[in-house]
Design a protein around this motif. Structure first.
Motif, PDB file in Angstrom:
ATOM      1  N   ASN A  25      -1.160   7.235   1.739  1.00  0.00           N
ATOM      2  CA  ASN A  25      -1.397   8.603   1.300  1.00  0.00           C
ATOM      3  C   ASN A  25      -1.014   8.801  -0.163  1.00  0.00           C
ATOM      4  OD1 ASN A  25      -2.416   9.693   3.661  1.00  0.00           O
ATOM      5  ND2 ASN A  25      -0.366   9.773   4.566  1.00  0.00           N
ATOM      6  N   SER A  26       0.007   8.086  -0.626  1.00  0.00           N
ATOM      7  CA  SER A  26       0.416   8.226  -2.021  1.00  0.00           C
ATOM      8  C   SER A  26       1.046   6.937  -2.497  1.00  0.00           C
ATOM      9  CB  SER A  26       1.434   9.358  -2.163  1.00  0.00           C
ATOM     10  OG  SER A  26       1.952   9.375  -3.472  1.00  0.00           O
ATOM     11  N   GLN A 472      -4.505   2.523  -8.797  1.00  0.00           N
ATOM     12  CA  GLN A 472      -4.563   3.337  -7.585  1.00  0.00           C
ATOM     13  C   GLN A 472      -3.941   4.705  -7.819  1.00  0.00           C
ATOM     14  OE1 GLN A 472      -2.497   0.916  -4.747  1.00  0.00           O
ATOM     15  NE2 GLN A 472      -4.329  -0.218  -4.134  1.00  0.00           N
ATOM     16  N   PHE A 473      -2.808   4.727  -8.511  1.00  0.00           N
ATOM     17  CA  PHE A 473      -2.137   5.989  -8.777  1.00  0.00           C
ATOM     18  C   PHE A 473      -3.014   6.903  -9.624  1.00  0.00           C
ATOM     19  CE2 PHE A 473       0.612   8.786 -11.253  1.00  0.00           C
ATOM     20  CZ  PHE A 473       1.382   9.361 -10.254  1.00  0.00           C
ATOM     21  N   TRP A 476      -5.602   8.281  -7.314  1.00  0.00           N
ATOM     22  CA  TRP A 476      -4.991   9.240  -6.388  1.00  0.00           C
ATOM     23  C   TRP A 476      -4.685  10.552  -7.101  1.00  0.00           C
ATOM     24  CZ3 TRP A 476       0.060  11.225  -6.662  1.00  0.00           C
ATOM     25  CH2 TRP A 476       0.453  11.991  -5.550  1.00  0.00           C
ATOM     26  N   LYS A 477      -4.183  10.457  -8.350  1.00  0.00           N
ATOM     27  CA  LYS A 477      -3.850  11.659  -9.122  1.00  0.00           C
ATOM     28  C   LYS A 477      -5.110  12.478  -9.405  1.00  0.00           C
ATOM     29  CE  LYS A 477      -1.420  13.152 -13.304  1.00  0.00           C
ATOM     30  NZ  LYS A 477      -0.729  12.699 -14.542  1.00  0.00           N
ATOM     31  N   GLU A 479      -7.795  12.474  -7.629  1.00  0.00           N
ATOM     32  CA  GLU A 479      -8.267  13.043  -6.362  1.00  0.00           C
ATOM     33  C   GLU A 479      -7.384  14.204  -5.924  1.00  0.00           C
ATOM     34  OE1 GLU A 479     -11.295  13.247  -3.829  1.00  0.00           O
ATOM     35  OE2 GLU A 479     -11.098  11.728  -5.397  1.00  0.00           O
ATOM     36  N   LYS A 480      -6.090  14.104  -6.224  1.00  0.00           N
ATOM     37  CA  LYS A 480      -5.165  15.174  -5.851  1.00  0.00           C
ATOM     38  C   LYS A 480      -5.508  16.461  -6.588  1.00  0.00           C
ATOM     39  CE  LYS A 480      -0.236  16.094  -5.282  1.00  0.00           C
ATOM     40  NZ  LYS A 480       1.148  15.597  -5.538  1.00  0.00           N
ATOM     41  N   GLY A 485      -5.429  14.471  -1.491  1.00  0.00           N
ATOM     42  CA  GLY A 485      -4.432  13.510  -1.926  1.00  0.00           C
ATOM     43  C   GLY A 485      -4.471  12.187  -1.202  1.00  0.00           C
ATOM     44  N   ASN A 486      -5.522  11.922  -0.461  1.00  0.00           N
ATOM     45  CA  ASN A 486      -5.588  10.674   0.299  1.00  0.00           C
ATOM     46  C   ASN A 486      -6.188   9.568  -0.558  1.00  0.00           C
ATOM     47  OD1 ASN A 486      -7.098   8.701   2.212  1.00  0.00           O
ATOM     48  ND2 ASN A 486      -5.552   9.715   3.475  1.00  0.00           N
ATOM     49  N   LEU A 487      -5.492   8.455  -0.650  1.00  0.00           N
ATOM     50  CA  LEU A 487      -5.939   7.365  -1.516  1.00  0.00           C
ATOM     51  C   LEU A 487      -7.247   6.767  -1.022  1.00  0.00           C
ATOM     52  CD1 LEU A 487      -5.356   5.577  -3.928  1.00  0.00           C
ATOM     53  CD2 LEU A 487      -4.007   4.095  -2.455  1.00  0.00           C
ATOM     54  N   ALA A 490     -10.001   8.725  -2.307  1.00  0.00           N
ATOM     55  CA  ALA A 490     -10.208   8.389  -3.722  1.00  0.00           C
ATOM     56  C   ALA A 490     -10.984   7.084  -3.854  1.00  0.00           C
ATOM     57  CB  ALA A 490      -8.866   8.280  -4.431  1.00  0.00           C
TER      58      ALA A 490
END
Length: 504
Positions: A25-26, A472-473, A476-477, A479-480, A485-487, A490
């Protein structure tokens, strides 16, 4: 007998099942400050210390009639090297095949000297790789230049891949050879190396200082030997490969390496062959070429060009007519002197990379080429020119590495609970226009070796994994900010988009 054969293949079973409990998830935000500098790190956790060298030889060309024969004029063997132990029962007069092979690899172009008594080599650095009877790959790091009107070649044979470290050792060996005591001065230095650190190489990223009596004064000479932490990057010769190849041909070679084509480089210059081939191998780090690798193929081994498995070899251009008479099967031939490439048998090259990806790479390469080309002849005399070229080298590495990070960004989503890797799921995760490329890529030994070695690695013990986590971060950011917020979401939005733009 010594041969350049393939390494043992690491089998990685695949499973097409998509039922997996993997769920992120993060990602850790500890990676968000990772800049991805372009440095490729070999984790110390995976480094096994080895003897710093097995053999050091000096090879000269000895004239016999109208012909010049490569002959070993000096030899120093590490008494602790494992290969020597395997052969200690052999006849002491029998020449070690690893050492004997150096005569061929140091002068693969000896035929050029048949009609020339002198030749100005101006100092050529090159290397080769082969596999011994003990199954371990050996590297030969060579430097040759004129000595008494004929070339002489210094060669260090070792099981360690670290181009810059052995250039440092060669610098001191040749400096000592130029003294009045010549071979004795070289021997003193080599003994001093073996007395330091139990004769083992330093760990990646660290140095050792060798102290030995100077052949020029009564004082001690101190030589620092550094194992560059970026194990393969030091052999990345950005100026040569950017200036020698068009952007289109560069991308073709890059793609061919990733899908493990059989490749033959040829040129009139042994040094150019070696630099371009070593640079090609370095630029795919963290992947490691698993097959035949001979940057300067001796005439006696031209049959390697018919090998059924993937290979990368360099051939002197004077031998290319002989190569073309061999039964070649879909081999990529690259004329470095003319910047031309083609497939054997008149076949047409079919790229598996989507045009949008190739275009991104070509655009980035073109910008870097425009920087390097006007400066290539100023590197030794203009520090500012060198700084600009070094920056371009870093940017080139970053460009390539960002592509590889994007390729592997979500490979751990495809590792099943039983440890197997789901290749089909990995392919399906990518944009449909790129699946043709990935269907070839996942079948390569390099890909399988990477998956097997990286299953248990993370951003704390591997630089490439840290860059994947940072990537990935970033997704994820983004997408958030879109309130999701789900990787994995993303992932789908990124890799299933119209254009797989890894530089966005």
């Amino acid at each position: 007998n010594t041969n350049t054969n393939t390494n043992t293949n690491t089998n990685t079973n695949s499973n097409s099942s998509s039922n997996t409990s993997t769920n992120f998830n993060s990602p850790s935000n500890s990676s968000k400050n990772h800049t991805g500098s372009g440095t490729r790190v070999l984790s110390n956790d995976r480094f096994v210390p080895k003897p710093i060298f097995d053999h050091v030889v000096i090879v000269t060309l000895k004239q016999e009639g109208k012909e010049y024969i490569p002959t070993i004029s000096f030899q120093f063997t590490n008494p602790k090297n494992s290969y020597q132990k395997l052969n200690e029962k052999e006849n002491s007069e029998k020449i070690n095949p690893i050492i004997q092979s150096a005569t061929q690899f140091c002068f693969p172009d000896k035929g050029e000297f048949l009609c020339e008594k002198t030749r100005d080599l101006k100092g050529e650095d090159f290397s080769y790789a082969l596999q011994g009877t003990d199954g371990e790959r050996r590297f030969g790091y060579c430097r040759r230049f004129n000595d008494d009107h004929l070339p002489i070649c210094f060669c260090i044979i070792t099981a360690i891949s670290c181009y810059s470290m052995y250039q440092q050792i060669l610098d001191t060996i040749i400096e000592r050879f130029d003294s009045l005591s010549r071979e004795n001065a070289v021997t003193d230095f080599l003994i001093a190396i073996l007395q330091k650190n139990s004769g083992l190489s330093p760990n990646p990223g660290s140095s050792i200082t060798i102290s030995s009596k100077s052949p020029f004064t009564d004082s001690l000479q101190h030589t620092v030997i550094t194992f560059n932490h970026a194990v393969n990057v030091e052999s990345f010769d950005a100026p040569t490969i950017l200036c020698q190849l068009s952007t289109s041909n560069f991308v073709t070679i890059f793609e061919s390496l990733l899908i493990e084509r059989r490749i033959i480089f040829y040129s009139l210059s042994t040094a150019l062959l070696t630099r371009c081939i070593q640079t090609s191998i370095a630029m795919i780090t963290p992947l490691r070429w698993q097959h035949i690798f001979v940057p300067a193929l001796p005439p006696s081994l031209l049959s390697y060009c018919c090998a059924p498995m993937p290979f990368i070899v360099g051939v002197n251009k004077t031998l290319i007519n002989q190569v073309n008479q061999l039964p070649l099967d879909e081999i990529l031939l690259i004329d470095l002197d003319k910047d031309e490439l083609f497939l054997s048998g008149g076949l047409e090259f079919q790229s598996q990379l989507h045009s949008s990806i190739a275009s991104i790479l070509k655009t980035g390469l073109s910008k870097l080429r425009d920087i390097v080309l006007p400066l290539k002849d100023q590197l030794r005399v203009n520090p500012k020119a060198k700084q600009k070229v070094d920056k371009a080298k870093t940017n080139l590495l970053n460009l390539i590495q960002e592509f590889l990070v994007a390729c592997f960004a979500f490979y751990k989503f495809c590792i099943l609970p039983d440890g197997n890797f789901d290749k089909e799921r990995f392919i399906e995760m990518h944009n449909s226009d790129m699946r043709s490329f990935f269907s070839f890529f996942v079948m390569s030994q390099m890909f399988e070796q990477f998956i097997e070695e990286h299953k248990t690695l993370n951003s704390r013990n591997d630089d490439f994994e840290a860059q994947i986590e940072a990537y990935q971060f970033k997704l994820w950011k983004n997408e958030k900010e879109k309130k999701s917020g789900n990787l994995l979401t993303a992932l789908k939005n990124k890799l299933k988009s119209v254009t797989f733009n890894f530089l966005s």
